[in-house]
Enzyme design. Structure first.
Site, PDB file in Angstrom:
ATOM      1  N   HIS A   1      -7.572  -5.356  -1.231  1.00  0.00           N
ATOM      2  CA  HIS A   1      -6.372  -4.712  -0.713  1.00  0.00           C
ATOM      3  C   HIS A   1      -5.637  -5.591   0.296  1.00  0.00           C
ATOM      4  O   HIS A   1      -4.492  -5.329   0.636  1.00  0.00           O
ATOM      5  CB  HIS A   1      -6.752  -3.376  -0.072  1.00  0.00           C
ATOM      6  CG  HIS A   1      -5.613  -2.440   0.100  1.00  0.00           C
ATOM      7  ND1 HIS A   1      -4.852  -1.973  -0.958  1.00  0.00           N
ATOM      8  CD2 HIS A   1      -5.077  -1.858   1.211  1.00  0.00           C
ATOM      9  CE1 HIS A   1      -3.919  -1.162  -0.510  1.00  0.00           C
ATOM     10  NE2 HIS A   1      -4.019  -1.079   0.803  1.00  0.00           N
TER      11      HIS A   1
ATOM     12  N   SER B   1       0.846  -1.186   0.000  1.00  0.00           N
ATOM     13  CA  SER B   1       0.000   0.000   0.000  1.00  0.00           C
ATOM     14  C   SER B   1       0.887   1.244   0.000  1.00  0.00           C
ATOM     15  O   SER B   1       1.636   1.465  -0.956  1.00  0.00           O
ATOM     16  CB  SER B   1      -0.946  -0.044   1.196  1.00  0.00           C
ATOM     17  OG  SER B   1      -1.972   0.910   1.063  1.00  0.00           O
TER      18      SER B   1
END
Length: 705
Positions: free
Chosen positions: A671, A553
Site C-alpha cells: 500500500h 487510498s
C-alpha cells in the site's frame, strides 16, 4: 543543481496506447432489489494465485511502461528526482535506556537505517540496517519496542509492503538476535511486560495458504510471549470470541503498575478500555462502550490520563484531556476543549505536550500534569511539527518541523527553559527562497468554507496557463498538513503549481468536519474537491487543459469519483491504490474497518449512497475521460489491487476519448509503507512525466542534466 531559465522546445507527441483485451464474464448481484453487473469480478483474484490475472497484469504493464518510456521528458525527470532525493534524511531522535537512537537515510538508500549513540555529540553506530535484508530493498524495518531496562529491542520486519509483520528481538548488549519470532501480527505493536521478560502482542489466526493477502482479518487475540520460548507456547492474555471484529492495542504503564488494553472495531476513534493491575488483578472494564474516543496518554498512580471527545454532559468534538482515577472512579478535566482541534497529547517528565491544528497547521501548548498552562512552543512559520516523546525522567524532548518549502529540521527542546535548539536541517538541492506557500479559503457547493494550501515558484503569473496538480484525501479523520516532499518540490521546480485541499471527512476541524464527509455525507468530499479545482481555474492559476488531480487510498477513491462525476474538469488524473468498488470493499482484508467512514452495501440506505458514487460502477459508455494513470501494487493487502484492476478494465472499455488510460502495477510492493527508495523514484518519474506530457508542460532547458 541550478536550472536554466530558458525554455526547451515543445516535445513531440507520444503515440497513442493500444490496450490489451480484457475478458468480461457475466456476473450480477442483487442489492436490496437492485441488480448490479460486475463483469470484471474475476480480476479480484490474487495475482499470485491466478494465472489469468497474472497474464492480464503483465499485458497491462507492457502497455503502460512502453507508453511511459516514449515520453521525452521522463528520463530528465527521473535524473532530477534522483539528484533531489540524494540528501541525508533524519528521523526525530529518542532516548531509551540511557542511549539515543534515530533513523537516517544517507540519501538513496532503499530503507532507513537505525543508529544509536551514547550522547548527542558522540559518533553514531549502525544498530539495524534493513538494506542488508534483501537485494531489491523490499524488506523494511517497521516498528520498534525497547525494553524499559534498555537491554532488548523488539523490531518489526515488513516484507514487500504487506501489512503483515514478523517481530524479532535483539539483545542490545551483544547486538545479536535472541531467536524469538512472532508471526501473523498486523495492526499491532508489541509492548514489553513490567519486568522486561516478555512481550504482550496481538495476533490473528494464521490464514489459509494462498489467502494471506485477501482474507478478512478477524479474531485478534492478545498473548504474552516470554523470551526464549516458542510462539506456540505463548500465554493467551485477552480475547473476545463473542466479538471477532474487535482489535486490541496494549500499553504497560511506565510505572509498571497496569496493563491497559484499548479495543477498537473500525477506523473511527471510538474505543473501549480494559485494564488490570499487574500485581495480579483481574481485567476491569473502564470504558464500556464504543461511543467516544478514549486514547490512553499516561498514568500517575491510579489516575489515568485520556484524550477524549466526551464532555461531562455530551460531546467535546474538538477534544480535551481528562483523568479517571481507577481506584475511586473520579473524573477530572485537565485540559478543557479549546477553539482548535486537539489531535494528540504526550507526557514528558511532569509536562503534557498538547498538539493542536489551527487551519491545518501545527500548534503545540505545554501544560503541567494538573492542567496549568506553561507556554507555547514557537515554530518558524506555517507547517507541521511531530515528535515530543519521552518519559517521566526526561529533561528534554525532540521534534521535527517542516513545510512545503521548508525541508525537515530537527530540534532539541529543553523542558526547563522551553528553548528549542536546532540539531539538524536537511540539505536539499533547492532554495526555499525561490518558492512561496500560501493558504487560501474557498466555498464548496453548499457554501462551506474550505482551506487549501497553494505552493509554487515566486513570480507566478495568474494567467490560467500553469500546469497544476491538485491533491486531496478527505477521510478517516486524517488531516492534511503542510509537509516537505521531494516529489512535490520537484514538481514545483519543473514549473508546476501544487495545491492541497483540506476536504471534509478529514481531521482538520474536529469530529463535525470528519462526519460531514462520511457515509451518507460522502458526496460533500467530492464537492469540496471539485470546488477546489474550480477555484484554481477561476483565480487564474490554471485551466481545465492544465489541471491534474492526485490522491492515494481513500484519496484514490476521491480521484476516481471526481473523474466519473466531472470528466470535463480535469486533463489528467493519478488515482493511487484507490478504493474503487464501494459495494465490495468490506469483503477483503482490512476493508471491513472502513464501514465506519463509508457505510456498507449491506444497509439499503447506505447502499444507495455508495452506488451513486462508486467509481467502478459510475463509469459511463462513450464518455471522454481525463488521461489517467492508475497505480497499485501486487502485494497491497490494505486496499487489494482488484479495486484498481477492475476500475482500469472498465475505464479502458468505456473511454471514448484519445487520452491514455493506463494502469501501472508495481511488483513486490504494498500500500506504500516500506517501499524502497528506488521504486518510489521510478514511480514518481512515471507520474510526473505522464502529467508533463498530458498538461503540456515544457521543462526548463537543461533540466535533469
Amino acid at each position: 543543481m541550478p536550472v536554466a531559465s530558458a525554455l526547451a522546445a515543445d516535445p513531440p507527441p507520444v503515440p497513442a496506447a493500444v490496450y490489451p483485451e480484457t475478458a468480461t464474464v457475466p456476473h450480477t448481484d442483487d442489492y436490496h432489489g437492485t441488480t448490479v453487473a460486475d463483469p470484471y469480478r474475476w480480476l479480484e483474484n490474487d495475482v499470485r494465485e491466478d494465472e489469468q490475472v497474472a497474464a492480464w497484469v503483465r499485458a497491462q504493464n507492457d502497455v503502460t511502461f512502453g507508453y511511459l518510456k516514449q515520453i521525452p521528458q521522463r528520463e530528465a525527470i527521473e535524473e532530477r528526482l534522483t539528484e533531489l532525493w540524494n540528501y541525508e534524511k533524519f528521523g526525530v531522535p529518542f532516548e531509551e535506556g540511557g542511549r539515543y537512537y534515530f533513523f537516517k537515510n544517507d540519501g538513496l538508500q532503499n530503507q532507513f537505517v537505525l543508529y544509536t549513540q551514547e550522547t548527542l555529540e558522540s559518533e553514531p553506530e549502525v544498530l539495524i540496517d534493513p538494506n542488508e535484508w534483501s537485494d531489491d530493498g523490499t524488506v523494511a524495518l517497521s516498528g520498534t519496542a525497547f525494553s524499559s531496562d534498555g537491554k532488548y529491542l523488539a523490531y518489526g520486519v515488513q516484507d514487500a509492503g504487506s501489512d503483515w509483520r514478523t517481530w524479532k528481538v535483539m539483545n542490545l548488549e551483544t547486538r545479536e538476535d535472541t531467536g524469538d519470532e512472532l508471526t501473523y501480527v498486523k495492526f499491532n505493536s508489541p509492548e514489553w511486560n513490567a519486568d522486561d521478560t516478555g512481550l504482550y502482542y496481538g495476533r490473528y489466526p494464521a490464514p489459509e495458504a494462498g489467502e494471506e493477502f485477501q482474507t478478512l482479518n478477524l479474531n485478534q487475540k492478545v498473548y504474552l510471549h516470554t523470551l526464549g520460548t516458542e510462539q506456540d507456547d505463548d500465554e493467551l492474555i485477552f480475547e473476545r470470541p463473542d466479538h471477532p471484529k474487535w482489535g486490541f492495542s496494549n500499553t504497560v504503564t511506565e510505572d509498571g503498575g497496569y496493563h491497559v488494553i484499548t479495543a477498537w472495531k473500525g477506523t473511527d476513534p471510538r474505543y473501549r478500555v480494559f485494564y488490570r493491575s499487574l500485581d495480579g488483578g483481574d481485567w476491569q472494564d473502564l470504558i464500556d462502550d464504543f461511543e467516544h474516543e478514549y486514547e490512553f496518554v499516561a498514568n500517575e498512580g491510579s489516575k489515568f490520563y485520556f484524550l477524549t471527545d466526551e464532555a461531562d454532559a455530551g460531546e467535546a468534538p474538538l477534544k480535551r484531556v481528562v483523568t479517571i482515577d481507577v481506584a475511586t472512579g473520579e473524573r477530572t478535566e485537565i485540559i478543557p476543549e479549546a477553539e482548535n482541534v486537539l489531535t494528540g497529547v504526550s507526557r514528558v517528565s511532569n509536562l503534557l505536550f498538547a498538539k493542536y491544528l489551527k487551519d491545518a497547521t501545527t500548534q503545540v501548548k505545554v501544560y503541567t500534569l494538573d492542567g496549568t498552562f506553561v507556554r507555547d512552543v514557537e515554530f518558524d512559520g506555517l507547517g507541521t511539527a511531530s515528535g515530543f516523546g519521552g518519559d517521566r525522567d526526561s529533561t528534554e524532548t525532540f521534534y521535527s518541523f517542516a513545510s512545503f518549502d521548508t525541508p525537515p529540521s530537527i530540534y532539541r527542546y529543553d523542558l526547563a527553559t522551553g528553548e528549542s535548539t536546532l540539531l539538524r536541517r536537511a540539505n536539499v538541492d533547492l532554495d526555499p527562497e525561490d518558492y512561496e506557500v500560501k493558504q487560501v479559503f474557498y466555498e464548496s457547493k453548499d457554501g462551506t468554507r474550505v482551506p487549501m494550501f497553494v505552493a509554487h515558484k515566486k513570480g507566478l503569473e495568474l494567467d490560467g496557463t500553469n500546469p497544476t496538480l491538485l491533491y486531496g484525501y478527505g477521510g478517516f479523520n486524517i488531516p492534511l498538513t503542510p509537509a516537505f516532499s521531494v516529489s512535490r518540490a520537484a514538481w514545483m521546480e519543473m514549473g508546476g503549481v501544487f495545491a492541497m485541499a483540506n476536504l471534509r471527512g478529514g481531521g482538520e476541524y474536529g469530529e463535525a468536519w470528519h462526519e460531514a464527509g462520511t457515509k451518507l455525507n460522502k458526496q460533500n468530499v467530492f464537492d469540496d474537491f471539485i470546488a477546489a479545482a474550480e477555484y484554481l481555474i477561476a483565480e487564474g492559476y490554471t485551466s481545465k487543459e492544465k489541471l491534474g488531480i492526485q490522491g492515494g487510498s481513500n484519496g484514490g477513491l476521491l480521484v476516481g469519483a471526481s473523474i466519473t462525476q466531472r470528466p470535463d474538469l480535469f486533463a489528467a488524473a493519478l488515482p493511487a491504490v484507490g478504493v474503487m468498488d464501494m459495494l465490495r470493499f468490506h469483503q477483503f482484508t482490512a476493508g471491513r474497518f472502513w464501514v465506519d467512514d463509508y457505510g456498507s452495501a449491506d444497509d439499503p440506505e447506505e447502499f444507495a449512497a455508495l452506488y451513486a458514487y462508486s467509481p467502478y460502477h459510475n463509469l459511463e459508455e462513450s464518455v471522454s475521460y481525463p488521461a489517467t494513470l492508475i497505480t497499485t501494487a501486487d502485494t497491497d493487502d490494505r486496499v487489494v489491487p482488484g479495486h484498481s484492476f477492475k476500475f482500469a478494465a472498465r475505464l479502458q472499455q468505456a473511454h471514448a476519448g484519445e487520452a491514455p488510460v493506463l494502469i501501472r502495477i508495481e511488483t513486490r510492493a504494498g500500500h506504500g509503507a516500506g517501499k524502497p527508495t528506488e521504486k518510489v523514484i521510478e514511480e514518481y518519474a512515471d507520474m510526473w512525466a505522464f502529467l508533463a506530457d498530458r498538461l503540456g508542460m515544457t521543462l526548463p532547458a537543461g533540466y535533469g542534466e
